[in-house]
Design a protein around this motif. Sequence first.
Motif, PDB file in Angstrom:
ATOM      1  N   SER A  49       0.874  -1.168   0.000  1.00 16.36           N
ATOM      2  CA  SER A  49       0.000   0.000   0.000  1.00 16.36           C
ATOM      3  C   SER A  49       0.914   1.222   0.000  1.00 16.36           C
ATOM      4  O   SER A  49       2.139   1.097   0.051  1.00 16.36           O
ATOM      5  CB  SER A  49      -0.937  -0.012   1.203  1.00 16.36           C
ATOM      6  OG  SER A  49      -0.200  -0.100   2.388  1.00 16.36           O
ATOM      7  N   ASP A  59      -4.919   0.720  -2.365  1.00 14.80           N
ATOM      8  CA  ASP A  59      -4.827   0.499  -3.803  1.00 14.80           C
ATOM      9  C   ASP A  59      -4.904   1.844  -4.517  1.00 14.80           C
ATOM     10  O   ASP A  59      -5.994   2.306  -4.834  1.00 14.80           O
ATOM     11  CB  ASP A  59      -5.985  -0.392  -4.291  1.00 14.80           C
ATOM     12  CG  ASP A  59      -5.980  -1.750  -3.624  1.00 14.80           C
ATOM     13  OD1 ASP A  59      -5.178  -2.598  -4.037  1.00 14.80           O
ATOM     14  OD2 ASP A  59      -6.764  -1.949  -2.688  1.00 14.80           O
ATOM     15  N   ARG A  76       0.959  -3.983   2.869  1.00 14.83           N
ATOM     16  CA  ARG A  76      -0.502  -3.886   2.998  1.00 14.83           C
ATOM     17  C   ARG A  76      -0.913  -4.324   4.398  1.00 14.83           C
ATOM     18  O   ARG A  76      -0.482  -5.357   4.887  1.00 14.83           O
ATOM     19  CB  ARG A  76      -1.186  -4.801   1.989  1.00 14.83           C
ATOM     20  CG  ARG A  76      -1.109  -4.332   0.574  1.00 14.83           C
ATOM     21  CD  ARG A  76      -1.770  -5.334  -0.335  1.00 14.83           C
ATOM     22  NE  ARG A  76      -3.200  -5.325  -0.177  1.00 14.83           N
ATOM     23  CZ  ARG A  76      -4.025  -4.517  -0.854  1.00 14.83           C
ATOM     24  NH1 ARG A  76      -3.537  -3.673  -1.736  1.00 14.83           N
ATOM     25  NH2 ARG A  76      -5.315  -4.561  -0.659  1.00 14.83           N
TER      26      ARG A  76
END
Lengths: 80, 751
Positions: A49, A59, A76
């Motif tokens: 991320s 995203d 992430r």
Amino acid sequence: MVKVVLSENFALLADGCRELQLPVDNYRDVIAELIARWPQLEPLLERSSVAIDGLIYQDAMYEPLQSDSEIFFMPRIEGG
Amino acid sequence: MAEAREFRQIGTSPVRPDGIDKVTGRAQFGADIILPNMIHGKVLRSPHAHAKIKSVDLSGALAIPGVFAAISGADFPGGALEGEASGEGGGSLTDIAKNVIARNKVLYHGHAVAAVAASTPRLAQEALKAIKVEYETLPPVLDVVAAMADASPLVDENNFTNLPEKPENPSNVANIGRLERGNLEEGFAAADIVIEREFKCPMAHQGYIEPHACVANIDETGRGTVWCSTQGHFEFRSATAKMLNKNIADLKFVATEIGGGFGGKTVVYLEPLATMLSEKTGRPVKMTMSREEVFRATGPASGTVARVKVGLKNDGTITAAQSWIAFEAGAFAGAPYMPGAMTIYAPYKLENFLVETFDVLVNKPKVAAYRAPGAPQAMHAFECALDEAAQLLDMDPIDLRLHNAAEEGTQASYGPKYPVIGFRECLEAAKNHPNYSAPIPEGAGRGVAAGFWFNVGMQSSAEVHINDNGTVMVVEGSPDIGGSRASMCLMAAETLGIEYAEVRAQVGDTESTGFCNVTGGSRTTFATGMAVTQACEDVIADCKRRAAMTWGLDEDQVEWEDGQAIPGPGVNADVKPLSLAELAGKAAKTGGPIQGRASLNAQGAGASFSVNFADIRVDRETGKVDVLSYTAIQDAGKAIHPAYVEGQMQGGAAQGLGWALNEEYIFDDAGILQNAGFLDYRIPVASDLPMIDTHIVEVANPRHPFGVRGVGETPIVAPLAVATNAISRSLQQRVCELPLSPPRLLAKIDG
């Protein structure tokens, strides 16, 4: 110029580079530029991320950037 | 930017709409689904912690009348699967598939080896005894630090540490995380005091009350429905389809009511087995785990060993911090090693730091997410070291944290600069709380600690349907674990300008609503709430268009206020406002049914901080711990339903205290879990805890229409260190290994 900061796991794949300035105005171009310089970063970028000016995007793709934007890539986080 | 606003619905705490069904037994949980011709599946589990499977012979089971099917790992498609399971501790789907049913090796005691479906649960259980499995046992790898040594036996001889250049030799270390900044040497040289300690947290289970359960009903074409207890039915559908090499369009997944998950129901265990058994037999197959199976074979949180060194000046300034944390992954990679690295220093301004974390394979159940995965263990270590520093410096522990507190613009230890955050506000609220100024009871210690979690956004969908009397039906795809349906109704009512009682919400199945990621990451009120809000705005835009048509005005001449369309300022129209009910009643003449929808990938989740403190006393003769008072303070951004936020805070405190005081997986030397039941794995009961006092701080998240920050995970982070710090102060000596159970404390007291 947009400031891109690379953490250790990125730097290991990017010739040790920890920070760079890019003349871009959107996030898609940041990704394109990084992959052009270090193709081996692509899988890591795909599962990361990103924080753009402090806001975390799981995203990101077309986000516009300011001339003094700061970008950090992060693993992430999904939580439980 | 979410500005300070007056709300009419948000901030109220209506009674939860699912409450009566749940307390009367009407609610349908996973095990409550009953279908005609249904049969029952059971799982044969490994008696060894580590062994090669030499052969599996199902014929004995299949020969028993009433047994309809038996399967083993050989029945499943092999090879690599694309994708990852959701949630920290999820790991790759390739590994999850091998966790669902072992292939050539069993990697922990309780690992699934085979499954049968029979006419009754008892017969299925009996049939398992007729399955013959030949094993070649291997030495179990059980100690996380020993597992990291070069000479350790390997859990997986094909596991190589994930480094840019593949290492020459396999290892039990799957991944390494590392974050650093500044100059450690200079930082420690500038310190007046240095604290250095090693901390241990045990493997601990989420302890959700409802065991895993599902019913699969697959027809002769391979299509069908799976009802299951899940935090994310869309992702369960995807994982099951991939593991069985099926088209996801052929599977419908329905999320039943869920009796807790806390991260543990973000990964599949039974669903692929039940789906295959149903497809083989042509009958619905129900599978439910026993509590023992839940403990032995579903994902607990990682046990950890953490080494921390922190240097401070006499004024409390942290000059350097260094940490090393080994996380148990269990049998497959996927421990929350990076979240641990990213959270450990998150509340503080630090110039010089290093944190290294390790994802280490051991022959124990594969870990799964557990509220704020990785943060409780990592922050326990640092928050305890800071408390010892405060004692050495004779500083108030809240003052020490205020002196170093991160705030807007601080470069977070995990990278970016913080946007607006509420850590300082939480610390100040704690300092000003009457419980903090109350005298500490005699013999007790007062422990203070901070908590942090990122919170996430991710993908959500929602539809809002307006009935012909103006009542509203919200359909979204986030399983409701913590009361999200009420929160969705509140946000819909607020946006539409109507009363809460006019709105209903339901969780749609995978064919009834758009994709939603799991209910996890403290994301549902934030992200799905954002989708609901946008869907309501879609409705309002449509209603304004219909009102304009009715009045002969342009759309931009109509406004929406208090649940009705009105002419905008300066518009000269002699018309009566049109309410939602009036517009809905005339919908057939203005274009048909009114509905709004939204699908989004929510970005900009706001980080949530907490500060907790407690007064705890230890009986020096028995080691019994009494939690005399507990206060939880947390930034919720904006509490949509304050009673639910308080419930999250209280629940997190209870779970965190359980982890701190009594809960632990106890393995024998063979790797067999010795306490796979609630009698021996002791979660807190009501009589163990005082009322958890709460205080909600509201520093709005500017990225959410109502200012929401996630609240579901942060509450479990601080309690571990709160308990350790309180007990250390009570005993006047530092304790560093959890759980702080009576035997461990007595040993400490007795020297």
